[in-house]
Design a protein around this motif. Structure first.
Motif, PDB file in Angstrom:
ATOM      1  N   GLN A  43     123.089   8.439  36.878  1.00  0.00           N
ATOM      2  CA  GLN A  43     123.179   7.682  38.133  1.00  0.00           C
ATOM      3  C   GLN A  43     122.844   8.566  39.327  1.00  0.00           C
ATOM      4  OE1 GLN A  43     123.968   4.379  38.321  1.00  0.00           O
ATOM      5  NE2 GLN A  43     124.300   4.183  36.125  1.00  0.00           N
ATOM      6  N   SER A  44     121.902   9.462  39.143  1.00  0.00           N
ATOM      7  CA  SER A  44     121.543  10.312  40.276  1.00  0.00           C
ATOM      8  C   SER A  44     120.053  10.608  40.225  1.00  0.00           C
ATOM      9  CB  SER A  44     122.346  11.609  40.270  1.00  0.00           C
ATOM     10  OG  SER A  44     121.851  12.462  39.269  1.00  0.00           O
ATOM     11  N   ASP A  45     119.602  11.268  41.260  1.00  0.00           N
ATOM     12  CA  ASP A  45     118.179  11.537  41.369  1.00  0.00           C
ATOM     13  C   ASP A  45     117.764  12.632  40.382  1.00  0.00           C
ATOM     14  OD1 ASP A  45     115.890  10.756  42.518  1.00  0.00           O
ATOM     15  OD2 ASP A  45     115.914  12.327  44.065  1.00  0.00           O
ATOM     16  N   LYS A  87     114.400  15.145  39.262  1.00  0.00           N
ATOM     17  CA  LYS A  87     113.056  15.586  39.642  1.00  0.00           C
ATOM     18  C   LYS A  87     112.358  16.209  38.437  1.00  0.00           C
ATOM     19  CE  LYS A  87     113.536  17.077  44.403  1.00  0.00           C
ATOM     20  NZ  LYS A  87     114.953  17.316  44.370  1.00  0.00           N
ATOM     21  N   THR A  94     118.097  17.987  37.422  1.00  0.00           N
ATOM     22  CA  THR A  94     119.046  16.922  37.727  1.00  0.00           C
ATOM     23  C   THR A  94     120.024  17.470  38.762  1.00  0.00           C
ATOM     24  OG1 THR A  94     120.755  17.561  36.170  1.00  0.00           O
ATOM     25  CG2 THR A  94     118.938  16.278  35.295  1.00  0.00           C
ATOM     26  N   GLY A  95     120.843  16.600  39.298  1.00  0.00           N
ATOM     27  CA  GLY A  95     121.856  17.032  40.246  1.00  0.00           C
ATOM     28  C   GLY A  95     122.881  17.943  39.598  1.00  0.00           C
ATOM     29  N   ARG A 143     117.987   9.474  34.598  1.00  0.00           N
ATOM     30  CA  ARG A 143     118.359   8.845  35.862  1.00  0.00           C
ATOM     31  C   ARG A 143     119.390   7.758  35.625  1.00  0.00           C
ATOM     32  NH1 ARG A 143     113.706   6.291  39.293  1.00  0.00           N
ATOM     33  NH2 ARG A 143     113.964   4.883  37.567  1.00  0.00           N
TER      34      ARG A 143
END
Lengths: 154, 437
Positions: free
Chosen positions: A22-24, A26, A139-140, A18
């Motif tokens: 710098q992103s969401d 799961k 991840t994104g 994360r």
């Protein structure tokens, strides 16, 4: 795998991913696996030694590796070159190191080997009698599977 | 020349008919834990003394490492550890006796206590293995021979070192011929002869709803429970229609104190059932420990029973949620007095003392994925075997036998009975079985 080892790896992977992306991020459902498993295309491996023996494998496909390396370097990388490899290696190192630090605080002593990276088509990892914990991370930029196999030295 | 080397040069002739018999089998003899063994000389390449083997990570415990034999790297196996025999740990520098075996194209070094001599015998005088010789699994023994007043056990090295997969692969014939399958078959015939097929339907639904498999392991319980069930239901339909009915059927199956700390009575019974063990360290395997209550209980019982031993319990379960809670168990309320000496006040209630905590390894592990464990003194496996498929039941029970030391013991569920290869040491609330020699 000892229950105490699970959380540090999951948390470290979650935090580091994360932070660097710098992103969401799961986390998928954890599961155990012992058969040989296909490698998606890029695999970074870090060995563990000390009270325990084992390894941690970070597995992802090429496009994901490229996107993650691009995000970490904050520039668009198009070729799978040394910079990309070094970046993925570093990511593996960061996650494992953070997990090992957490474990150290809990009183478990581990040493790490320098990470190595493997790339190629149709690769497979097999060590039949070692059971691995699979931590899937969405991840994104794509999916990373963290494959942790640790056991106590008899 | 000593008497012994003289004998070595001239292989002895043995057999009931003495010199009249033809020598057509020569074996290299050696000793392991005070007993004499032999291996076919045709598979022996040479003998050697060596030390300082290179440790190999991730290898089985009986692999001492690798050794450089004049340029060839060979793996070195400690036969004593392989057979769960006592092995004295020599110092790193001390030389070990090594028999170098060549099987097909593979060369191995095998560590033994002492290498004796070459003995020639008539292969017709080899007798089949007898169970009473067994510190060693009979499947690895080719036969027994008497020579010069000594009994030699001839090991079947090809079987020992054949690739493990070939050996462990289930043989279709044997699996169907014996084991759980027979349990089902026997029950079926009995059911039909009694004019009652409902039993086999109930078995099938138990397997479908709750994964409970009726085999020779729990057949006795199933029969009496089924009779009871018939009584309870009178003329009503005997079949289990939904999961809750399956649960109702299984109600009486569970061992005492499942899902809680063992109460004083049960703990005392277990303590009584545990065998005397003199070893300094005791290894225990607790597959299917669930939330860990039984593991903690056992750890306390064992500390009481063997106060001086170093106890190690490997407890595993494949239910991540259950096992995650196990290591940090806290008891806000009161617990049975039995456990008071083993607990201390923590922030949120009573917790177990460090010595007890240190004796347990809780692992998230699926026992079907292969088990790497040191030789065991005790297996605690309550009500878990009944919930794995018959073929896996057999595999796990085989694992128990392989991993247990001679005289090792297994505690299973109150309504489970281990069959072939085991003899009952205690039945009732605590079902204890001793591994057959």
């Amino acid at each position: 795998m000892r229950v105490e080892y699970i959380n540090p790896f999951v948390e470290a992977a979650f935090n580091v991913l994360r932070e660097v992306l710098q992103s969401d991020v799961k986390r998928g459902e954890l599961y155990l696996k012992s058969t040989s498993m296909p490698v998606m295309g890029v695999a970074a491996i870090v060995g563990l030694a000390g009270d325990v023996e084992g390894r941690v494998l970070f597995d992802m496909d090429r496009p994901t590796a490229l996107k993650i390396a691009s995000a970490m370097n904050q520039e668009e990388l198009k070729d799978f070159d040394d910079l990309v490899k070094a970046t993925i290696t570093e990511l593996a190192n960061m996650i494992t190191a953070q997990a090992v630090t957490k474990l150290h605080d809990l009183g478990f002593r581990f040493d790490l080997t320098p990470p190595a990276i493997f790339t190629g088509e149709n690769m497979e990892v097999s060590n039949a009698d070692v059971e691995a914990l699979i931590v899937p991370m969405e991840t994104g930029h794509g999916k990373i599977e963290i494959n942790v196999a640790i056991r106590e030295r008899a | 020349m000593t008497a012994q080397t003289e004998r070595e040069a001239k292989p002895e002739v043995a057999g009931p008919a003495g010199k009249a018999e033809k020598v057509d089998f020569k074996m290299v003899t050696f000793s392991l834990a005070g007993k004499e063994y032999g291996v076919d000389i045709m598979s022996v390449k040479e003998i050697a003394k060596a030390s300082r083997f290179t440790y190999v990570p991730n290898a089985s415990t009986f692999v001492r490492g690798v050794y450089n034999l004049r340029g060839d790297i060979i793996s070195v196996i400690d036969l004593r550890i392989f057979f769960h025999l006592p092995a004295e740990r020599k110092e790193d520098e001390a030389l070990e006796s090594l028999i170098i075996l060549k099987i097909d194209e593979h060369v191995f070094g095998v560590i033994v206590d002492a290498i004796d001599k070459v003995v020639g015998i008539a292969s017709s005088s080899i007798q089949p293995p007898h169970p009473i010789f067994g510190d060693i699994n009979v499947k690895y023994i080719k036969g027994i021979i008497e020579n010069g007043g000594k009994l030699y056990i001839i090991l079947d090295v090809e079987k020992i070192f054949a690739p493990e997969r070939a050996e462990e692969a289930p043989k279709p014939g044997t699996l169907e011929a014996r084991g759980p399958a027979t349990g089902i078959a026997a029950a079926d015939t009995e059911g039909t002869s009694g004019g009652d097929i409902s039993a086999s339907f109930v078995k099938e639904t138990l397997a479908a709803f709750r994964g409970f498999h009726v085999t020779s392991l729990n057949e006795t319980w199933f029969r009496s429970r089924f009779a009871e069930w018939k009584n309870e239901r009178k003329d009503a339909d005997l079949q289990l229609r939904e999961e809750s009915e399956a649960d109702a059927f299984l109600e009486g199956f569970w061992s005492p104190c499942t899902g809680t700390l063992w109460d004083e009575g049960y703990a005392a019974e277990v303590e009584k059932a545990l065998p005397p063990i003199e070893a300094k360290s005791i290894n225990v395997w607790n597959p299917g420990c669930g939330k860990g209550y039984e593991t903690w209980s056992l750890a306390c019982v064992m500390r009481k029973r063997y106060p001086d031993a170093r106890i190690k319990i490997w407890a595993n379960d494949s239910d991540l949620l259950a096992i995650s809670m196990a290591p940090n168990m806290v008891f806000p309320e009161s617990i049975p007095d039995y456990y008071i000496p083993f607990t201390t006040k923590g922030r949120n209630g009573l917790v177990f003392i460090q010595a007890v905590r240190d004796s347990i390894f809780f692992e998230f592990h699926d026992v079907m994925n292969g088990n790497t464990l040191p030789p065991l003194d005790l297996v605690l496996c309550r009500d878990m075997l009944s919930f794995v498929a018959p073929i896996d039941q057999r595999r796990l029970m085989g694992d128990f036998i392989d991993k247990l030391k001679p005289k090792g013991m297994a505690l299973c569920g109150a309504n489970e009975r281990l069959g072939e290869g085991w003899s009952a040491a205690a039945t009732g609330a605590v079902a204890a079985f001793r591994k057959d020699q």
